[in-house]
Design a protein around this motif. Structure first.
Motif, mmCIF file in Angstrom:
data_model
loop_
_atom_site.group_PDB
_atom_site.id
_atom_site.type_symbol
_atom_site.label_atom_id
_atom_site.label_comp_id
_atom_site.label_asym_id
_atom_site.label_seq_id
_atom_site.Cartn_x
_atom_site.Cartn_y
_atom_site.Cartn_z
ATOM 1 N N THR B 64 -2.182 -4.380 0.981
ATOM 2 C CA THR B 64 -2.792 -5.334 1.331
ATOM 3 C C THR B 64 -3.336 -6.276 0.279
ATOM 4 O O THR B 64 -3.131 -7.700 0.625
ATOM 5 C CB THR B 64 -4.076 -4.981 2.248
ATOM 6 O OG1 THR B 64 -3.538 -4.164 3.093
ATOM 7 C CG2 THR B 64 -4.674 -6.144 3.109
ATOM 8 N N LEU B 65 -3.897 -5.675 -0.716
ATOM 9 C CA LEU B 65 -4.617 -6.525 -1.668
ATOM 10 C C LEU B 65 -4.035 -6.569 -2.906
ATOM 11 O O LEU B 65 -3.909 -7.461 -3.952
ATOM 12 C CB LEU B 65 -6.192 -6.403 -1.572
ATOM 13 C CG LEU B 65 -6.929 -7.191 -2.486
ATOM 14 C CD1 LEU B 65 -7.020 -8.751 -2.294
ATOM 15 C CD2 LEU B 65 -8.356 -6.976 -2.423
ATOM 16 N N LEU B 66 -4.238 -5.101 -3.620
ATOM 17 C CA LEU B 66 -4.158 -4.887 -5.064
ATOM 18 C C LEU B 66 -2.699 -5.189 -5.513
ATOM 19 O O LEU B 66 -2.613 -5.687 -6.640
ATOM 20 C CB LEU B 66 -4.164 -3.377 -5.275
ATOM 21 C CG LEU B 66 -5.417 -2.794 -4.890
ATOM 22 C CD1 LEU B 66 -5.629 -1.250 -5.193
ATOM 23 C CD2 LEU B 66 -6.706 -3.476 -5.404
ATOM 24 N N ALA B 67 -1.615 -5.373 -4.798
ATOM 25 C CA ALA B 67 -0.371 -5.766 -5.315
ATOM 26 C C ALA B 67 0.415 -6.901 -4.231
ATOM 27 O O ALA B 67 0.084 -6.860 -3.121
ATOM 28 C CB ALA B 67 0.836 -4.494 -5.211
ATOM 29 N N ASN B 68 0.883 -7.821 -4.840
ATOM 30 C CA ASN B 68 1.820 -8.706 -3.995
ATOM 31 C C ASN B 68 3.226 -8.231 -3.898
ATOM 32 O O ASN B 68 4.042 -8.330 -4.931
ATOM 33 C CB ASN B 68 1.665 -10.067 -4.610
ATOM 34 C CG ASN B 68 2.345 -11.160 -4.028
ATOM 35 O OD1 ASN B 68 3.157 -10.688 -3.056
ATOM 36 N ND2 ASN B 68 2.166 -12.508 -4.118
ATOM 37 N N VAL B 70 5.920 -9.403 -2.988
ATOM 38 C CA VAL B 70 7.009 -10.270 -3.498
ATOM 39 C C VAL B 70 7.211 -9.941 -4.781
ATOM 40 O O VAL B 70 8.489 -10.134 -5.197
ATOM 41 C CB VAL B 70 6.546 -11.618 -2.986
ATOM 42 C CG1 VAL B 70 7.353 -12.572 -3.829
ATOM 43 C CG2 VAL B 70 6.015 -11.896 -1.748
#
Lengths: 237, 80
Positions: B64-68, B70
């Motif tokens: 959700t937040l720590l990694a993107n 893409v």
């Protein structure tokens, strides 16, 4: 009839006043600055996400701003077809939110780049470029450390063929060349739209190029095009 | 329980920071260093006693937040 514009101010936004000024003067809108913790932005004709360093660029540029009440509204608003313009950090936030494809990573030269660049309008299918012929070259400033756009794996061809590339970095003559791209952005992308064309964003700052006193008026071309597109939509509805 | 999330730029995604570090290592005389990739490590203290559940919760946070997703991959492990 007067357009209603909303500029969202995040903690760390620093182009919010400029964007508000441009919305009021160049777009000719009744413009409101609203805080990121506002859940209901009303019924604007356009929402502008301004440049800056929201949440100190912690984690990734735009990663925190994307989880705000205002962005929940923007996601629903965009889904209904509402016009959204992201400038610089606004572009990064829209990518993080998944409203535009890809992501913006650190400039290939590792440096924060602050200078005037030339961009070429690649399509007139969006509200921001409606009536502006493709091939038009505009000069405006950039000021960013993370403007290096990357496409999701295998997605670039589709993004290009669906006419989602809105602006590319070019030289003064409007030609793509290696030295014209200031940040290593894939395919020289300087601005993008979603498939539908109602969510648009760019790394350069049109709101800083709307007055001869500030060194250029090419940014006004885009706000005036947006005003025409959005007003004609108002008249039709 | 402590969980560690390691986030790395995806293979094929340009990593300007890693590239700069590789250049600096070469200038400092460290020979034989090829590619360098720079990532991030997060240590999360979670209120969970079941390692599987702790990992699952951390994976949701990473996604959700720590990694993107893409541009980044992540790995989750329970740490002492």
């Amino acid at each position: 009839m007067t357009l209603q514009a909303v500029v969202v101010r995040f903690p760390g936004s620093n182009c919010d006043e400029d964007a508000h000024h441009a919305a009021a003067t160049l777009l000719g809108a009744e413009a409101r600055l609203v805080s990121h913790d506002t859940a209901d932005l009303g019924e604007p004709d356009i929402v502008i996400l301004p440049g800056g360093f929201s949440y100190g660029d912690y984690l990734r540029c735009g990663a925190m701003a994307r989880f705000t009440k205002a962005m929940d509204f923007v996601a629903r608003y965009a889904e209904r077809g509402g016009a959204v313009l992201g400038i610089c950090n606004g572009f990064q936030i829209l990518c993080e939110a998944g409203l535009l494809p890809g992501a913006l990573v650190q400039n290939s030269g590792l440096r924060f780049v602050c200078k005037d660049v030339y961009i070429r309008v690649e399509t007139s299918r969006t509200f921001l470029t409606g009536g502006v012929p493709p091939g038009t070259v505009l000069r405006m400033p950039i000021a960013h450390g993370d403007g290096n756009w990357r496409a999701p794996e295998g997605a670039l061809d589709g993004i290009v063929s669906r006419d989602q590339v809105l602006f590319r970095y070019v030289n003064a003559a409007g030609e793509r060349e290696e030295g014209a791209n200031p940040n290593g952005s894939l395919d020289d992308v300087a601005g993008l739209s979603n498939e539908r064309g109602n969510v648009v964003a760019l790394m350069p700052h049109p709101e800083r190029a709307g007055d001869a006193l500030l060194g250029g008026t090419d940014g006004a071309v885009l706000f005036q095009a947006a005003a025409r597109s959005l007003l004609s939509k108002l008249v039709r509805s | 329980m402590k969980v560690q999330v390691r986030v790395m730029p995806k293979a094929g995604i340009l990593d300007p920071q890693g590239k700069a570090i590789a250049g600096a290592l070469a200038r400092l005389g460290f020979e034989g260093v090829g590619d360098v990739r720079a990532g991030k490590v997060f240590r999360l203290d979670v209120a969970e006693t079941d390692p599987a559940k702790a990992k699952e919760a951390a994976a949701r946070m990473a996604g959700t937040l720590l990694a993107n997703p893409v541009i980044e991959d992540y790995e989750v492990e329970v740490v002492p």
